[in-house]
Design a protein around this motif. Structure first.
Motif, PDB file in Angstrom:
ATOM      1  N   LEU A 247       0.833  -1.206   0.000  1.00 57.86           N
ATOM      2  CA  LEU A 247       0.000   0.000   0.000  1.00 57.86           C
ATOM      3  C   LEU A 247       0.871   1.261   0.000  1.00 57.86           C
ATOM      4  O   LEU A 247       0.563   2.228  -0.697  1.00 57.86           O
ATOM      5  N   ALA A 248       1.949   1.229   0.768  1.00 53.22           N
ATOM      6  CA  ALA A 248       2.863   2.372   0.765  1.00 53.22           C
ATOM      7  C   ALA A 248       3.524   2.533  -0.594  1.00 53.22           C
ATOM      8  O   ALA A 248       3.790   3.654  -1.043  1.00 53.22           O
ATOM      9  N   GLY A 249       3.774   1.399  -1.282  1.00 50.65           N
ATOM     10  CA  GLY A 249       4.339   1.467  -2.627  1.00 50.65           C
ATOM     11  C   GLY A 249       3.430   2.189  -3.600  1.00 50.65           C
ATOM     12  O   GLY A 249       3.892   2.775  -4.593  1.00 50.65           O
ATOM     13  N   ALA A 250       2.115   2.158  -3.336  1.00 55.85           N
ATOM     14  CA  ALA A 250       1.176   2.895  -4.186  1.00 55.85           C
ATOM     15  C   ALA A 250       1.252   4.400  -3.953  1.00 55.85           C
ATOM     16  O   ALA A 250       0.859   5.183  -4.818  1.00 55.85           O
TER      17      ALA A 250
ATOM     18  N   LEU B 281      -5.591   8.271 -10.682  1.00 53.82           N
ATOM     19  CA  LEU B 281      -4.884   7.002 -10.531  1.00 53.82           C
ATOM     20  C   LEU B 281      -3.634   6.935 -11.405  1.00 53.82           C
ATOM     21  O   LEU B 281      -2.538   6.625 -10.926  1.00 53.82           O
ATOM     22  N   LYS B 282      -3.795   7.248 -12.686  1.00 56.56           N
ATOM     23  CA  LYS B 282      -2.731   7.001 -13.660  1.00 56.56           C
ATOM     24  C   LYS B 282      -1.731   8.152 -13.752  1.00 56.56           C
ATOM     25  O   LYS B 282      -0.555   7.931 -14.042  1.00 56.56           O
ATOM     26  N   SER B 283      -2.188   9.376 -13.526  1.00 60.38           N
ATOM     27  CA  SER B 283      -1.292  10.520 -13.657  1.00 60.38           C
ATOM     28  C   SER B 283      -0.784  10.999 -12.298  1.00 60.38           C
ATOM     29  O   SER B 283       0.423  11.131 -12.098  1.00 60.38           O
ATOM     30  N   THR B 284      -1.699  11.253 -11.350  1.00 61.81           N
ATOM     31  CA  THR B 284      -1.279  11.790 -10.055  1.00 61.81           C
ATOM     32  C   THR B 284      -0.544  10.750  -9.223  1.00 61.81           C
ATOM     33  O   THR B 284       0.509  11.030  -8.645  1.00 61.81           O
ATOM     34  N   MET B 285      -1.087   9.536  -9.139  1.00 52.73           N
ATOM     35  CA  MET B 285      -0.451   8.501  -8.317  1.00 52.73           C
ATOM     36  C   MET B 285       0.692   7.803  -9.059  1.00 52.73           C
ATOM     37  O   MET B 285       1.811   7.721  -8.564  1.00 52.73           O
ATOM     38  N   LEU B 286       0.408   7.284 -10.247  1.00 56.54           N
ATOM     39  CA  LEU B 286       1.436   6.563 -10.996  1.00 56.54           C
ATOM     40  C   LEU B 286       2.399   7.504 -11.725  1.00 56.54           C
ATOM     41  O   LEU B 286       3.508   7.097 -12.079  1.00 56.54           O
ATOM     42  N   GLY B 287       1.969   8.721 -11.970  1.00 59.76           N
ATOM     43  CA  GLY B 287       2.823   9.656 -12.698  1.00 59.76           C
ATOM     44  C   GLY B 287       3.115   9.206 -14.111  1.00 59.76           C
ATOM     45  O   GLY B 287       4.171   9.534 -14.665  1.00 59.76           O
TER      46      GLY B 287
ATOM     47  N   GLY C 223       1.875 -10.703  -9.537  1.00 60.76           N
ATOM     48  CA  GLY C 223       2.380  -9.469  -8.952  1.00 60.76           C
ATOM     49  C   GLY C 223       1.640  -8.246  -9.468  1.00 60.76           C
ATOM     50  O   GLY C 223       1.406  -7.290  -8.716  1.00 60.76           O
ATOM     51  N   VAL C 224       1.267  -8.254 -10.747  1.00 61.88           N
ATOM     52  CA  VAL C 224       0.496  -7.147 -11.312  1.00 61.88           C
ATOM     53  C   VAL C 224      -0.858  -7.035 -10.615  1.00 61.88           C
ATOM     54  O   VAL C 224      -1.290  -5.929 -10.239  1.00 61.88           O
ATOM     55  N   CYS C 225      -1.548  -8.156 -10.427  1.00 67.42           N
ATOM     56  CA  CYS C 225      -2.849  -8.138  -9.729  1.00 67.42           C
ATOM     57  C   CYS C 225      -2.685  -7.587  -8.317  1.00 67.42           C
ATOM     58  O   CYS C 225      -3.488  -6.770  -7.851  1.00 67.42           O
ATOM     59  N   GLN C 226      -1.650  -8.037  -7.641  1.00 64.12           N
ATOM     60  CA  GLN C 226      -1.354  -7.567  -6.291  1.00 64.12           C
ATOM     61  C   GLN C 226      -1.144  -6.055  -6.276  1.00 64.12           C
ATOM     62  O   GLN C 226      -1.690  -5.341  -5.427  1.00 64.12           O
TER      63      GLN C 226
ATOM     64  N   LEU D 289      -2.930  -0.332  -5.393  1.00 63.13           N
ATOM     65  CA  LEU D 289      -3.154   1.012  -5.913  1.00 63.13           C
ATOM     66  C   LEU D 289      -4.597   1.451  -5.669  1.00 63.13           C
ATOM     67  O   LEU D 289      -4.859   2.583  -5.236  1.00 63.13           O
ATOM     68  N   LEU D 290      -5.539   0.553  -5.913  1.00 70.21           N
ATOM     69  CA  LEU D 290      -6.960   0.880  -5.738  1.00 70.21           C
ATOM     70  C   LEU D 290      -7.317   1.085  -4.271  1.00 70.21           C
ATOM     71  O   LEU D 290      -8.109   1.971  -3.928  1.00 70.21           O
TER      72      LEU D 290
END
Length: 435
Positions: free
Chosen positions: A51-54, A303-309, A320-323, A328-329
């Protein structure tokens, strides 16, 4: 106030109040992922690491771990190696994250209601995943044949509550599966008293039948060339027709956008809705309400711009992708819940005026300082994140229009032709066209 011993790095700063220890432990137990013996990296700590990684998507998990431990009391803690972290992530797997998402998802209190109906929107997007053979096989690339290029992508479809932009439910998987094929898997979250907004892609007879079958109502844009013969005409110019076994109402409207100092645009919309009572649900208001569908586009931007940049996800395996997507959600939902709770508790502004960027950066600071994890004797209902949101609200949304164009194309050369990139103040008028 953090957990004791090896569990101390397992926190999310002040967001731990939303994603609490009890919730994480319940998700781990429900999915059978509780560690058989207490290790240096207990399962609860691994979940909070994800969660912190998100929150810190631009760095690796070792650097995320350092931030989790930075504010902990006592002597500095050693950081597990990359191999140990990778093994811990694989050991926990995606099931606890899926179970945790099911516990936190849903519309927040304060979501937009129109004439007693909870307004939600459904739409899809795509997310880039690392270019590994396993991810390519599981998710696929954009294009077909010899035109395949770039990173593999997954398709994600969500139902979002308008106003608070909290996630009601989500489904994701291979890119080759169409949005309309994923959509029925989300209809289990629909209930009577909900109004679902959707674009033209979802104006399919089978989907309309399934949505109305849940007891929820719908408001979907349809193509203008779709045949919708009238079986009854209503006093406001709309008419009733059949969509398979469902009786729906059709509204044709002409929308004129007058730009101050710019061009005047006129577009025609055709909307299909299950709200058949023209007196209780006026056509003019329904056309205006349909604009709320863009709330889900803002959610995807956050989600895609602010969080993931704009970055690609980290995981090189499908599990791992599902995880990572669920992490992220969950973190997004926690941030949006804090914004909604702040708007509800203070009454100073609506949830859509709470700055997601301010909330995210304040949450990062609280995580690094390991602050506000558990309420102390003096309970602050909105916390530090809420106070930051309250003191820096977004300005009320203005009536503006701008062209829907690609602002940063793949090619560095300017596209042919002149494009008016100005943003104009607008005045919108709606005229219902009789059928």
């Amino acid at each position: 106030m953090v957990a004791a011993g090896v569990f101390a790095p397992g926190h999310l700063g002040e967001l731990t109040r939303i994603v609490s220890f009890d919730l994480v432990d319940a998700a781990l137990e429900a999915s059978g992922a509780v560690q058989s013996r207490v290790r240096l990296l207990p399962s609860r700590v691994v979940v909070y690491l994800l969660l912190a990684g998100a929150l810190f998507t631009g760095i690796g998990y070792r650097q995320v771990w350092a931030r989790l431990c930075a504010g902990l009391p006592g002597s500095p803690r050693g950081c597990p190696g990359s191999s140990a972290l990778s093994q811990a992530l694989r050991r926990v797997g995606p099931k606890p994250l899926k179970a945790l998402f099911d516990l936190v998802r849903g519309p927040a209190v304060g979501a937009v209601r129109w004439r007693g109906l909870l307004v939600c929107a459904i739409d899809g997007t795509s997310v880039f995943v690392p270019d590994s053979p396993d991810n390519v096989a599981a998710f696929g690339r954009h294009g077909g044949g010899h035109a395949q290029a770039g990173y593999p992508m997954l398709r994600l479809l969500a139902v979002v509550a308008c106003g608070t932009r909290t996630v009601v439910d989500v489904v994701f998987g291979p890119l080759r599966v169409a949005e309309t094929a994923y959509a029925p898997r989300l209809f289990g979250c629909l209930r009577p008293g909900m109004l679902l907004l959707a674009d033209r892609n979802f104006a399919v007879t089978a989907l309309i039948e399934q949505i109305t079958g849940t007891g929820a109502d719908l408001l979907i844009r349809a193509k203008l060339n779709r045949r919708v013969p009238a079986i009854a005409r209503l006093g406001d110019g709309s008419w009733l027709t059949r969509a398979g076994a469902a009786t729906v109402r059709v509204i044709d409207a002409e929308i004129a956008v007058c730009c101050a100092g710019g061009p005047r645009r006129v577009e025609r919309y055709r909307l299909i809705t299950s709200l058949a009572d023209e007196k209780r649900y006026p056509a003019q208001e329904l056309v205006t309400l349909y604009h709320q569908r863009w709330e889900i586009e803002t959610s995807y931007f956050e989600l895609k711009s602010t969080m993931l940049g704009g970055r690609v996800l980290r995981a090189r395996t499908p599990a791992g992708v599902c995880q990572e997507v669920y992490a992220l959600l969950i973190t997004y939902q926690a941030l949006r819940t804090v914004i909604a709770d702040t708007a509800l508790a203070t009454g100073d502004f609506s949830a859509d005026r709470g700055s997601f960027t301010v909330a995210m950066h304040t949450a990062r600071d609280q995580l690094i300082h390991a602050a506000g994890i558990i309420n102390d004797t003096t309970i602050d209902l909105i916390g530090t994140i809420g106070h930051a949101i309250r003191t820096s609200p977004l300005t009320p949304r203005r009536a503006r229009t701008s062209p829907r164009i690609v602002k940063r194309a793949i090619s560095k050369h300017r596209a042919k032709g002149d494009i008016d990139r100005n943003i104009y103040k607008t005045q919108v008028s709606i005229h219902i066209l009789p059928g």
